[in-house]
Design a protein around this motif. Sequence first.
Motif, PDB file in Angstrom:
ATOM      1  N   ALA A  19       0.881  -1.121  -0.082  1.00 34.75           N
ATOM      2  CA  ALA A  19       0.055   0.061   0.185  1.00 34.75           C
ATOM      3  C   ALA A  19       0.823   1.239  -0.010  1.00 34.75           C
ATOM      4  CB  ALA A  19      -0.903  -0.057   1.216  1.00 34.75           C
ATOM      5  N   LYS A  20       1.902   1.301   0.740  1.00 32.67           N
ATOM      6  CA  LYS A  20       2.825   2.381   0.892  1.00 32.67           C
ATOM      7  C   LYS A  20       3.660   2.630  -0.460  1.00 32.67           C
ATOM      8  CE  LYS A  20       3.649   2.010   5.832  1.00 32.67           C
ATOM      9  NZ  LYS A  20       4.830   1.691   6.969  1.00 32.67           N
ATOM     10  N   GLU A  21       3.993   1.466  -1.095  1.00 33.34           N
ATOM     11  CA  GLU A  21       4.642   1.719  -2.273  1.00 33.34           C
ATOM     12  C   GLU A  21       3.770   2.149  -3.463  1.00 33.34           C
ATOM     13  OE1 GLU A  21       7.980  -1.425  -4.456  1.00 33.34           O
ATOM     14  OE2 GLU A  21       5.647  -2.220  -4.518  1.00 33.34           O
ATOM     15  N   LEU A  22       2.551   1.446  -3.237  1.00 30.13           N
ATOM     16  CA  LEU A  22       1.569   2.139  -4.347  1.00 30.13           C
ATOM     17  C   LEU A  22       1.265   3.611  -4.242  1.00 30.13           C
ATOM     18  CD1 LEU A  22      -0.545   1.516  -6.601  1.00 30.13           C
ATOM     19  CD2 LEU A  22      -2.234   1.267  -4.604  1.00 30.13           C
ATOM     20  N   GLY A  23       1.364   4.010  -3.018  1.00 33.45           N
ATOM     21  CA  GLY A  23       1.046   5.594  -2.860  1.00 33.45           C
ATOM     22  C   GLY A  23       2.088   6.330  -3.446  1.00 33.45           C
ATOM     23  N   SER A  24       3.472   6.011  -2.876  1.00 38.01           N
ATOM     24  CA  SER A  24       4.583   6.568  -3.392  1.00 38.01           C
ATOM     25  C   SER A  24       4.820   6.481  -4.946  1.00 38.01           C
ATOM     26  CB  SER A  24       5.789   5.858  -2.666  1.00 38.01           C
ATOM     27  OG  SER A  24       5.647   6.061  -1.560  1.00 38.01           O
ATOM     28  N   LYS A  25       4.598   5.627  -5.488  1.00 37.53           N
ATOM     29  CA  LYS A  25       4.714   5.244  -7.042  1.00 37.53           C
ATOM     30  C   LYS A  25       3.600   6.124  -7.764  1.00 37.53           C
ATOM     31  CE  LYS A  25       7.794   1.479  -7.251  1.00 37.53           C
ATOM     32  NZ  LYS A  25       7.960   0.242  -8.033  1.00 37.53           N
ATOM     33  N   ILE A  26       2.446   6.201  -7.185  1.00 39.43           N
ATOM     34  CA  ILE A  26       1.243   7.046  -7.804  1.00 39.43           C
ATOM     35  C   ILE A  26       1.781   8.389  -7.758  1.00 39.43           C
ATOM     36  CG2 ILE A  26      -1.112   8.073  -7.357  1.00 39.43           C
ATOM     37  CD1 ILE A  26      -1.909   5.496  -6.378  1.00 39.43           C
ATOM     38  N   ALA A  27       2.354   9.047  -6.637  1.00 37.24           N
ATOM     39  CA  ALA A  27       2.853  10.196  -6.699  1.00 37.24           C
ATOM     40  C   ALA A  27       4.061  10.596  -7.753  1.00 37.24           C
ATOM     41  CB  ALA A  27       3.237  10.771  -5.427  1.00 37.24           C
ATOM     42  N   LEU A  28       4.935   9.621  -7.527  1.00 39.42           N
ATOM     43  CA  LEU A  28       6.020   9.721  -8.595  1.00 39.42           C
ATOM     44  C   LEU A  28       5.572   9.977 -10.292  1.00 39.42           C
ATOM     45  CD1 LEU A  28       8.595   7.573  -6.560  1.00 39.42           C
ATOM     46  CD2 LEU A  28       8.695   9.861  -6.602  1.00 39.42           C
ATOM     47  N   LYS A  29       4.797   9.226 -10.536  1.00 39.28           N
ATOM     48  CA  LYS A  29       4.070   9.164 -11.699  1.00 39.28           C
ATOM     49  C   LYS A  29       3.583  10.578 -12.044  1.00 39.28           C
ATOM     50  CE  LYS A  29       2.669   5.620 -13.996  1.00 39.28           C
ATOM     51  NZ  LYS A  29       3.655   5.362 -14.858  1.00 39.28           N
ATOM     52  N   ASN A  30       3.193  11.652 -10.991  1.00 42.67           N
ATOM     53  CA  ASN A  30       2.584  12.531 -11.197  1.00 42.67           C
ATOM     54  C   ASN A  30       1.011  12.254 -11.568  1.00 42.67           C
ATOM     55  OD1 ASN A  30       1.892  15.346 -11.029  1.00 42.67           O
ATOM     56  ND2 ASN A  30       2.273  15.802 -13.047  1.00 42.67           N
ATOM     57  N   TRP A  31       0.477  11.322 -10.968  1.00 40.55           N
ATOM     58  CA  TRP A  31      -0.847  10.998 -10.539  1.00 40.55           C
ATOM     59  C   TRP A  31      -1.136  11.245  -9.250  1.00 40.55           C
ATOM     60  CZ3 TRP A  31      -1.141   5.133 -12.986  1.00 40.55           C
ATOM     61  CH2 TRP A  31      -0.863   5.131 -14.306  1.00 40.55           C
ATOM     62  N   GLY A  32      -2.626  11.340  -9.243  1.00 46.87           N
ATOM     63  CA  GLY A  32      -3.142  11.618  -7.790  1.00 46.87           C
ATOM     64  C   GLY A  32      -3.991  10.824  -7.360  1.00 46.87           C
TER      65      GLY A  32
END
Length: 227
Positions: free
Chosen positions: A27-40
């Motif tokens: 879950a943490k990894e998903l949240g981080s990678k969503i942000a790093l892709k400039n997704w919300g």
Amino acid sequence: MTLTPEKTICVFCGSSFGNDPKFAKHAKELGSKIALKNWGLVYGGGTTGLMGSVAKSCSEKNGYVHGIIPNALVSRERIDPEKLNQSLKNDIDNHNGWTPISDEYGKSTIVPDMHTRKRLMGEEADAFIALPGGYGTLEEIMEVITWSQLGIHSKPIIFFNIDGFYDDLLIFLQKSIKSGFISEKNGEIIVVGNSTDEVLEKIENYKIPEGRYNLNWENLGTSNGKK
């Protein structure tokens, strides 16, 4: 400074952690990678369990996070989310359904009921992901699957099948297809990913299945998130 996201992902997941540390890790990894892709991220607004894990990790990477939570679920007490989360990791029975809200987990919108919460999440989302969870997670993801089948939206729907969590549900859905309750084509509405990178790749390469109902929802006064 949070950038305007290129797309917004709705994540459904448990407000508890479950009994396997892998769930929170992913879950943490998903949240981080969503942000790093400039997704919300748009999600159910809680600061506990997997909800809190995905939201806080996205916010910490300066990602856009929008939590939408019914008034009845907002804690009226001053509770430290970190202390409550530590308690939940040890005993799910400590979770009474209430959750504190905090700016560390993104912006929050408080709504009057569950229906409004789901409608607003659906309208803002460009795709949906189901992390592990319980009754609420299952109800939410099944509703957006049904919306897709009915032609209300055409957005990607991904099960994040951490360590085979959704295997039994996927077997049930295959049984429903074989038993003639779901068409083979509509079975393709759901896509499965087994890692964070695979889930995000499935969103980017999602193909809208043929065979969905071609219904006209334009005159109902609400789009239910149609796009």
